[in-house]
Design a protein around this motif. Structure first.
Motif: not given
Length: 800
Positions: A334-341, A649-653, A715-720, A732-738
């Motif tokens: 997750f870090n490698t994808m969000l931070n760079v690629w 996205l739908a599942s998080i929402m 944006r799924n990773g960053i926003d949701f 708005m800060i609203n984490p949705n994490i494992p």
């Protein structure tokens, strides 16, 4: 370290390093600036273009060529004493025995390292940020312990002009080529006397001059050149064994007709154990420029000090770009994808659209309106000014009635109106996302012309788009699907103007809902009240007619029969109408739960979510091209990542954070490509689709790089997941994490401020918060209005 049998990520994640050149497919990278673009493969393949890959391609790449990935940009070294020669990019001399091969794909550059015959070669391709040129800089090091006499050859096959015409009319097109060697500037100059800018395939003779010159030179003294491909390569030969290289003598051909090549020769005396650096420069200028060498700053550009400085600037650019979002979580992938690629791929899609790739030849699509207004999602966080210009430009392709072209071409400013039902709605979608990031309401007052004449404010353009979509509905108020919606292959569902799109109804509702905050700020109560009623009306009718018991129907055909229903033998369920029922907010919670659960039961696969099921094995003429696609591939039952990202996205929402992250993880390239010999394509970026179990090649991916998946997963990773939700009012800060994540941290730059987020999860929760502190002060609200804070850094601490 994340790796597979062909390569691995660097320790900082900034490079993917290929260690075996015999990858299952060519693995590409991009090098580009605002005007000049190029693909570069791990063996030196690819093509270059200026502005647009169809109308202004510079170099050739042959699709489906054998050997693969030919021709390319090659630097070949020859030992003058032994006569042995080899490529610094492995190809095209793939039969040679190399002692070492590494390809480092980074952001905007590719470096290929080889060792062979006692010589280490390091070849870096890149496009500077500030000039229409590409640089091939290289370093040769003697490993043999003796002095070496070397010859260096650089060459690329030229095209110069309309790439589509080159395919159809190349035997005639070759009569307009001119190449000569400018002795005073020690530069090979190439151009074409004729330019086809027809909007479609035609016998029309436009009688235009190609308005550019190509300049090719070296930081080394030039000892020979060639402009003729036939002369340089020789009869019955290939790029792997050009006669000029074999003989060690260039033909110095200057041509006024024929197949063009830009080829140069230089010679180097390399001392024992020493290194020598040099570079080749390939640049483009306008013929109308009276002093192109001065404009290009040619003397400085063909200079190693300048070249190294420009490369340093490129590295700094991407360091700054990636600094806008940085994360540290328990999930290394997750870090490698969000931070760079993921950020990098989203930047590529913004500039390349679906138009410049190994799988997208650049001959057909141009820039899609749908793609343009989606792809801003990835770049607007970093380059809002560029996004603003791009939005204003794209709005020029909207008609006065609110409809739009489906796609357009940059140079000709021509496009097609295809009557895809969803296309106009991406205009307000993109504008609202720009406003959510910037709060730049001034854009709404800017005047932009309509494609069919007249002009209106951006705000008027936005309203016209939605009102057109509302007018293009059936008698009962559901959008007509016409020649397709987001799923282009549903092109025969409603061509008579009676078929309806249920996904389109949810999407229309979603876009309308997105405007409510803006309408309130604009105090446009008349439009707000009208559209609220339309939103409720859409929800009411869709829930009355489209619920099939456990999921929503996908569409109704011209004959009123349903598409995507339990009664069907093929195409029973489609993912998009389930996910967007939730995303739009138009489904009751109980139905949303059922719809998404049906998706998980019937469509979930090891790599993500299948787009529909069962795949079509028999053609249904009143459905469309989807039923002619091979079952299990593309829109006919593949794991279509763009649609799969909407399930996340739908599942998080809908409150299923664990299920959402499970699918998100399956889709991430390091996981999705685990069976790399089956997967085949680049393991560091998202592909458009992965073949589902409905086809014998299950697990094979295709159409990498240029896919809307990139921005939605980003944006799924960053926003949701991380929880940085933008709105015009603030962040708005609203984490949705494992629940297994005990903590994570993330940095997000927003409207001139840097938000440093620290999240603790001692109770194993998925979302919500026990406490929030901003700059050490406890607060009740998780909405950050950044203008309320004087400091440029805002520290946010959350306990879930």
């Amino acid at each position: 370290m994340l790796k597979n049998k062909y390569g691995h990520y660097s320790d900082d994640g900034r490079e993917f390093i290929i260690t075996d050149p015999r990858t299952p497919r060519p693995w590409f990278n991009y090098m580009w600036n605002e005007n000049y673009g190029g693909l570069i493969s791990h063996t030196g393949g690819g093509f270059s273009f200026l502005e647009t890959p169809r109308d202004n391609r510079l170099t050739r790449m042959r699709y489906n060529s054998l050997p693969w990935d030919r021709p390319g940009r090659y630097v070949i070294v020859k030992d003058s004493e032994t006569g042995e020669y080899w490529s610094l990019s492995w190809a095209p001399t793939i039969d040679k025995k190399y002692d070492l091969y590494e390809c480092h794909h980074g952001q905007g550059y590719t470096t290929i390292i080889t060792e062979i015959s006692g010589i280490r070669g390091e070849l870096t391709y890149f496009v500077p940020t500030d000039v229409n040129a590409e640089i091939w800089k290289f370093k040769l090091t003697d490993l043999s312990g003796k002095n070496r006499k070397l010859e260096v050859y650089a060459f690329t096959e030229l095209m110069m002009g309309n790439a589509l015409n080159d395919i159809i009319n190349q035997p005639n097109d070759k009569h307009f080529t001119e190449i000569y060697f400018d002795k005073s500037n020690k530069t090979l100059v190439a151009t074409r006397r004729y330019w086809v800018l027809n909007r479609k395939v035609s016998v029309e003779q436009p009688n235009l001059d190609w308005k550019y010159n190509i300049y090719f030179s070296s930081t080394l003294p030039i000892t020979g050149f060639d402009g003729s491909l036939d002369k340089f390569i020789g009869k019955w030969r290939s790029e792997a064994n050009p006669i000029a290289i074999e003989n060690g003598k260039m033909f110095n051909t200057e041509i006024t007709a024929g197949d063009p090549v830009a080829a140069l020769q230089s010679k180097i005396n390399l001392q024992s154990g020493k290194s020598k650096e040099a570079a080749f420069v390939f640049a483009v200028s306008n013929k109308e420029d009276k002093d192109p060498y001065k404009t290009l700053d040619w003397e400085s550009l063909v200079n190693l000090k300048t070249i190294n400085s420009k490369f340093d600037n490129l590295i700094l650019k991407w360091k700054n770009y990636l600094s806008h979002v940085q994360v540290s979580t328990p999930d290394e992938k997750f870090n490698t994808m969000l931070n760079v690629w993921n950020q990098y791929q989203a930047a590529v899609t913004f500039d390349m659209a679906r138009n410049s790739g190994y799988y997208h030849g650049g001959l057909l699509f141009g820039t899609g309106m749908r793609d343009q207004f989606q792809d801003i999602l990835g770049v607007v966080m970093v380059e809002p000014d560029r996004v603003k210009k791009r939005l204003l430009n794209a709005l020029r392709f909207q008609f006065k009635n609110g409809s739009t072209l489906h796609n357009f071409f940059k140079i000709t400013e021509w496009g097609e109106k295809t009557n895809h039902s969803d296309t106009p709605l991406w205009v307000p979608f993109g504008l609202i996302e720009y406003l959510n990031e910037t709060a730049d309401l001034s854009i709404l007052d800017e005047k932009v012309t309509y494609y069919d004449g007249g002009e209106g404010s951006v705000y008027e353009h936005m309203k016209k788009a939605i009102d057109f979509a509302l007018s293009a509905t059936s008698e009962r108020g559901i959008p007509k699907i016409m020649n397709g919606d987001w799923n282009d292959t549903l092109d025969k569902v409603g061509p008579k103007g009676k078929g309806e799109t249920i996904w389109g109804a949810f999407f229309l509702g979603y876009v309308i809902k997105k405007t409510f905050e803006l309408l309130r700020l604009k105090k446009d109560s008349k439009t707000l009240n009208r559209w609220k009623k339309e939103y409720e009306k859409i929800g009411k009718i869709v829930n009355e007619v489209a619920w099939d018991g456990d999921w929503y129907i996908r569409a109704f055909k011209d004959d009123a029969s349903p598409l995507g229903t339990k009664k069907a033998r093929q195409g029973k369920i489609f993912i998009n109408s389930q996910t967007w029922s939730v995303i739009s907010g138009l489904t009751p919670k109980e139905r949303g739960d059922k719809a998404l659960n049906s998706v998980k039961i019937l469509l979930a696969r090891p790599n993500g979510i299948q787009i529909c099921w069962p795949s079509y094995t028999k053609v249904e003429e009143n459905v469309g091209l989807i039923s002619r696609c091979v079952p299990g591939k593309k829109e006919n039952g593949a794991i279509f990542n763009h649609a799969s990202s909407w399930f996340v996205l739908a599942s998080i929402m809908n409150g299923d954070v664990e299920g959402a992250y499970d699918i998100y993880s399956r889709m991430m390239p390091p996981n999705s490509s685990a069976r790399i010999d089956k997967y085949e394509v680049e393991p560091y970026v998202y592909a458009e689709y992965v073949t589902s179990p409905d086809h014998p090649t299950e697990g094979q991916a295709s159409h990498s790089w240029l896919t809307g998946t990139a921005v939605w997963m980003l944006r799924n990773g960053i926003d949701f997941i991380l929880g940085f939700r933008t709105s015009i009012k603030g962040l708005m800060i609203n984490p949705n994490i494992p629940s297994k994540w005990k903590e994570y941290s993330a940095t997000r730059k927003f409207r001139g401020k840097t938000i440093i987020l620290s999240v603790k999860n001692p109770y194993g929760k998925n979302t919500g918060f026990t406490s929030i502190k901003i700059n050490g002060e406890s607060v009740e609200d998780n909405l950050i209005k950044v203008e309320d804070y004087k400091d440029t850094v805002i520290n946010v601490e959350i306990v879930l």
